[in-house]
Design an enzyme around this catalytic site. Structure first.
Site, mmCIF file in Angstrom:
data_model
loop_
_atom_site.group_PDB
_atom_site.id
_atom_site.type_symbol
_atom_site.label_atom_id
_atom_site.label_comp_id
_atom_site.label_asym_id
_atom_site.label_seq_id
_atom_site.Cartn_x
_atom_site.Cartn_y
_atom_site.Cartn_z
ATOM 1 N N THR A 98 0.971 -1.094 0.017
ATOM 2 C CA THR A 98 0.046 0.005 -0.005
ATOM 3 C C THR A 98 1.066 1.207 0.091
ATOM 4 O OG1 THR A 98 -1.652 -1.129 1.326
ATOM 5 C CG2 THR A 98 -1.909 1.112 1.045
ATOM 6 N N LYS A 174 -7.008 1.113 -3.077
ATOM 7 C CA LYS A 174 -6.644 0.401 -1.732
ATOM 8 C C LYS A 174 -6.474 1.614 -0.491
ATOM 9 C CE LYS A 174 -4.889 -2.247 1.375
ATOM 10 N NZ LYS A 174 -3.561 -2.930 1.149
ATOM 11 N N LYS A 242 0.183 4.318 8.302
ATOM 12 C CA LYS A 242 0.824 4.744 7.220
ATOM 13 C C LYS A 242 -0.363 4.792 6.187
ATOM 14 C CE LYS A 242 2.668 1.369 4.845
ATOM 15 N NZ LYS A 242 1.671 1.110 3.415
#
Length: 295
Positions: A98, A174, A242
């Site tokens: 990701t 995503k 993150k």
């Protein structure tokens, strides 16, 4: 079909096991001795460097990268003993972490200079779903590239979702998904901390939520473990920290500021600052228990 893997952690290792079980030749590069031994036990071969990992790939084979962030992806490809110098035109890099869409696009453009395709392929669902082939694989690449590597993608997951032919759209999808996952997880932890403060039994409360309008998969998955005190890391707090940070940045880049995303991202950041970085993100329940002041 031969497959090279760089990164055999929780998700990557599950995929390595899956491909080995399907009798595909797999070469793994990972710096962790435990992950190396697990890969060997699954039936994979080991390589010392990303460059040596791709040495046995055929003209239409692929390198699968399952690391944490964009910097690690660039190191795998172009660092010392990086894989890119050993890749050939016609081969592909399947990019599973990701990362920001602009990083995905930049990596793809650099690979294209060598005639190497990039499949933007972030994944979601956790290690057990990856092992069982039930994880979501969000792919974006030109149709010809996806067709050429369709067998590998099908072996990786039974849930391959073609997003578009524009590399970067997998990463965008995503981030949207993971921002909602982060919001849902913060919400689930908040309401269970509240239920506990009200004197409710947490298991019974979660039973009700799972059969009612508040249900979410990530809430159920993480809060069941949190109630049991099981914080062994399947997905560290730092991962959704993150991912939510990247998602909020992506939203701002298109002029969108929602009411919840940045607040959820800040909760993960605070949990990290509070010493929970290395714990499973189910630890959000403990964090909110500790940081919800009493009147």
């Amino acid at each position: 079909m031969t497959v090279a893997f760089v990164g055999a952690g929780n998700m990557g290792g599950a995929l390595v096991e899956r491909l080995c079980e399907a009798h595909m030749p797999v070469t793994v590069c990972d710096t962790d001795p435990l992950r190396q031994q697990q890969a060997l036990a699954a039936g994979a071969s080991l390589a010392d460097t990303p460059l040596s990992a791709v040495a046995q790939l055929g003209p239409e084979d692929a390198l699968v990268i399952v690391v944490v962030d964009a910097d690690q992806c660039r190191e795998v490809l172009w660092g010392e003993q990086g894989a890119a110098s050993g890749l050939q035109a016609g081969q592909a890099v399947v990019l599973c972490p990701t990362i920001a869409p602009e990083d995905t696009v930049a990596i793809a453009e650099r690979l294209a200079e060598q005639g190497i395709a990039c499949i933007d392929a972030p994944m979601s669902g956790g290690p057990q779903r990856a092992r069982d082939g039930r994880m979501s694989l969000m792919v974006a690449a030109p149709p010809a590239v996806l067709e050429r590597h369709a067998d590998l993608l099908a072996a990786l997951s039974l849930n391959v979702m073609r997003i578009s032919e524009r590399v970067g759209d997998g990463a965008r999808t995503k981030l949207v998904n993971n921002l909602l996952a982060g919001i849902n997880l913060v919400g689930a932890a908040e309401v269970l901390a509240l239920a506990e403060r009200m004197g409710l039994d947490l298991t019974t409360t979660l039973d009700v939520i799972e059969r009612s309008s508040g249900q979410s998969w990530i809430g159920s998955d993480r809060m069941r473990r949190a109630i049991d005190g099981d914080l062994a890391p399947r997905a560290h707090v730092t991962l959704l920290e993150k991912d939510t940070r990247l998602a909020v940045a992506a939203a701002r880049s298109v002029g969108f500021e929602g009411p919840l995303g940045a607040r959820a991202a800040r909760v993960f950041e605070q949990a990290h600052e509070g010493g929970m970085a290395g714990l499973d993100d189910a630890a959000l329940l403990s964090f909110l228990r500790q940081n919800s002041p009493r009147p």
